[in-house]
Design a protein around this motif. Structure first.
Motif, mmCIF file in Angstrom:
data_model
loop_
_atom_site.group_PDB
_atom_site.id
_atom_site.type_symbol
_atom_site.label_atom_id
_atom_site.label_comp_id
_atom_site.label_asym_id
_atom_site.label_seq_id
_atom_site.Cartn_x
_atom_site.Cartn_y
_atom_site.Cartn_z
ATOM 1 N N ASP A 56 9.325 6.166 -0.606
ATOM 2 C CA ASP A 56 8.243 5.364 -1.168
ATOM 3 C C ASP A 56 7.036 6.212 -1.525
ATOM 4 O O ASP A 56 6.266 5.876 -2.417
ATOM 5 N N ARG A 57 6.840 7.275 -0.772
ATOM 6 C CA ARG A 57 5.769 8.208 -1.102
ATOM 7 C C ARG A 57 6.079 9.516 -0.384
ATOM 8 O O ARG A 57 6.434 9.507 0.794
ATOM 9 N N PRO A 80 0.762 -1.257 0.000
ATOM 10 C CA PRO A 80 0.000 0.000 0.000
ATOM 11 C C PRO A 80 0.788 1.300 0.000
ATOM 12 O O PRO A 80 0.214 2.358 -0.238
ATOM 13 N N THR A 81 2.097 1.257 0.266
ATOM 14 C CA THR A 81 2.777 2.528 0.528
ATOM 15 C C THR A 81 3.438 3.159 -0.695
ATOM 16 O O THR A 81 3.294 4.365 -0.908
ATOM 17 N N ALA A 82 4.145 2.390 -1.485
ATOM 18 C CA ALA A 82 4.871 2.956 -2.636
ATOM 19 C C ALA A 82 3.868 3.491 -3.649
ATOM 20 O O ALA A 82 3.117 2.736 -4.268
ATOM 21 N N PRO A 104 -0.500 5.819 3.598
ATOM 22 C CA PRO A 104 -0.764 4.492 4.170
ATOM 23 C C PRO A 104 0.556 3.769 4.476
ATOM 24 O O PRO A 104 1.447 3.712 3.630
ATOM 25 N N ILE A 105 0.654 3.256 5.683
ATOM 26 C CA ILE A 105 1.883 2.553 6.096
ATOM 27 C C ILE A 105 1.609 1.054 6.147
ATOM 28 O O ILE A 105 0.737 0.586 6.858
ATOM 29 N N GLU A 106 2.369 0.331 5.355
ATOM 30 C CA GLU A 106 2.239 -1.129 5.280
ATOM 31 C C GLU A 106 2.677 -1.770 6.586
ATOM 32 O O GLU A 106 3.716 -1.407 7.135
ATOM 33 N N GLU A 107 1.895 -2.715 7.080
ATOM 34 C CA GLU A 107 2.333 -3.556 8.191
ATOM 35 C C GLU A 107 2.526 -4.968 7.640
ATOM 36 O O GLU A 107 1.656 -5.497 6.956
ATOM 37 N N ASP A 140 6.638 15.873 3.520
ATOM 38 C CA ASP A 140 6.728 14.744 4.456
ATOM 39 C C ASP A 140 6.979 13.475 3.640
ATOM 40 O O ASP A 140 6.325 13.247 2.623
ATOM 41 N N THR A 141 7.910 12.650 4.086
ATOM 42 C CA THR A 141 8.375 11.530 3.270
ATOM 43 C C THR A 141 8.266 10.194 3.977
ATOM 44 O O THR A 141 8.809 10.028 5.076
ATOM 45 N N ALA A 142 7.583 9.261 3.327
ATOM 46 C CA ALA A 142 7.515 7.874 3.817
ATOM 47 C C ALA A 142 8.663 7.098 3.206
ATOM 48 O O ALA A 142 8.850 7.109 1.980
ATOM 49 N N ASN A 143 9.424 6.456 4.048
ATOM 50 C CA ASN A 143 10.521 5.605 3.607
ATOM 51 C C ASN A 143 10.655 4.468 4.611
ATOM 52 O O ASN A 143 9.942 4.415 5.623
ATOM 53 N N LYS A 144 11.603 3.568 4.343
ATOM 54 C CA LYS A 144 11.777 2.397 5.200
ATOM 55 C C LYS A 144 11.820 2.760 6.671
ATOM 56 O O LYS A 144 12.450 3.762 7.046
ATOM 57 N N ILE A 145 11.202 1.916 7.469
ATOM 58 C CA ILE A 145 11.176 2.126 8.925
ATOM 59 C C ILE A 145 12.601 2.356 9.438
ATOM 60 O O ILE A 145 13.526 1.658 9.045
ATOM 61 N N GLY A 146 12.736 3.396 10.256
ATOM 62 C CA GLY A 146 14.065 3.747 10.749
ATOM 63 C C GLY A 146 14.601 5.023 10.120
ATOM 64 O O GLY A 146 15.553 5.631 10.628
#
Ligand SMILES: CSC[C@H]1O[C@H](OP(=O)(O)O)[C@H](O)[C@@H]1O
Length: 348
Positions: free
Chosen positions: A238-239, A89-91, A286-289, A245-251
């Motif tokens: 990823d988005r 869902p995130t990318a 949306p953040i993938e779990e 604001d930027t979504a990327n790999k956890i951490g």
């Protein structure tokens, strides 16, 4: 050049990224459901690479539809799109690539066969565009890296390399360009729990090209920055929301906070196609779990006792204020200025 996704005659060939670094192997994909599974299980991963894979998945699905009726064909193609949308869902690249393929199909007049031909061509164009974009990002990144008489030590997180794109990479594209220009001493690669994309994939890419790389655990990154071992941090995305604001790999979020605390520039390297101008800020991303087994199992080793619970978000969101600049194919942009750069028709 490393191509994680390649079209061969009648099928797509994917580097199986779940087998690296111990085994370099390719998986042949001939069906859309197999492509969906390859994306979901991260045989192919990385926002741009997922977009390219989804585009080919749309063509493979179009090829499976057995009708000459245009309306029936387009309805069935919507079903292929839903299958691929349900993978991760995130990318955002996954979603705009699917939409671009659907729009192309709807706009193409003529027989179903002619639409299928145009869809293959469009998937190939998406792939070629991303490769050119990554090479541009890599070179534009040179404009913002710190000017220094010494060669630079760049910390990166996860894998935003050729394996995560059509080739060359985004964050690792900047690294490749810096290496080519003689401006890089070494890469510090965060191992990136829980899937170890940094230790397994970024390190593998660097070793393939003779780029010096030091793998560290994620928990060591702050110490390395505090000890003056890092000159810049460059990560992928990823988005990205319209406010930067930027979504990327956890951490990634914690890396940005520590970099700022130590006055180390923190760059996001990403194509404009990763910006989702429909989202005002990162809270809407949306953040993938993912499967908790990614946390508690490494190979055959069980890391935790029974009876514990897990939380496995695959991404986090770094606020624009913690990002020095977003490096795109058009150059570096202060994140707060991103909203003013809405393209005429995003990824049309
Ligand atoms: C070139 S952006 C790659 C981006 O995607 C990765 O996530 P995943 O390995 O789960 O697909 C990571 O967030 C990278 O920065």
């Amino acid at each position: 050049m490393l191509y994680p996704v390649a079209w061969h005659d009648d099928r797509v060939s994917l580097i199986d990224q779940t087998r690296l670094p111990t085994l370099y192997s390719r998986v042949e994909i001939r069906r859309s459901d197999d492509m969906a599974m390859a994306i979901k299980t991260m045989i192919v991963r990385g926002a741009p690479a997922i977009g390219v894979a989804a585009a080919y998945g749309m063509y493979l699905g179009a090829r499976e539809i057995e009708t000459d009726d245009r309306a029936e064909f387009l309805t069935a193609l919507d079903g292929v799109a839903d299958l691929l949308r349900g993978t991760r869902p995130t990318a955002v690249n996954l979603f705009w690539a699917i939409e671009r393929m659907l729009k192309t199909a709807r706009q193409t007049v003529g027989s179903v066969e002619s639409i299928q031909a145009v869809l293959l061509k469009t998937a190939q164009e998406i792939q070629e565009e991303d490769l050119r974009t990554c090479q541009a990002i890599g070179d534009r990144g040179l404009e913002v890296l710190p000017e220094s008489p010494q060669k630079l030590r760049i910390l990166t997180h996860c894998n935003a390399g050729a394996l995560a794109t059509a080739g060359y990479g985004t964050a690792l594209g900047v690294v490749r360009s810096a290496w080519r220009e003689g401006r890089l001493e070494r890469v510090y690669a965060n191992e990136t729990r829980p899937r170890f994309q940094g230790a397994k994939l970024t390190a593998w890419e660097c070793v393939q090209e003779g780029i010096p790389v030091t793998v560290i655990t994620d928990s060591m990154a702050a110490h390395c920055m505090k000890e003056g071992l890092i000159d810049a941090v460059v990560v992928g995305a990823d988005r990205i929301a319209a406010n930067g604001d930027t979504a990327n790999k956890i951490g990634t979020y914690s890396l940005a906070l520590v970099a700022r605390a130590h006055n180390i520039p923190f760059f996001v390297a990403a194509p404009f196609s990763t910006v989702d101008f429909n989202l005002g800020d990162g809270a809407q991303i949306p953040i993938e779990e993912r499967d908790p087994a990614e946390i508690y199992r490494i190979g055959d080793t069980q890391l935790t006792p029974a009876g514990v619970e897990f939380y496995n978000p695959a991404f986090d969101v770094t606020p624009a204020a913690s990002i020095s600049a977003i490096v795109t194919e058009d150059g570096a942009i202060p994140p707060e200025q991103l909203g003013g750069r809405i393209p005429s028709q995003q990824n049309s």
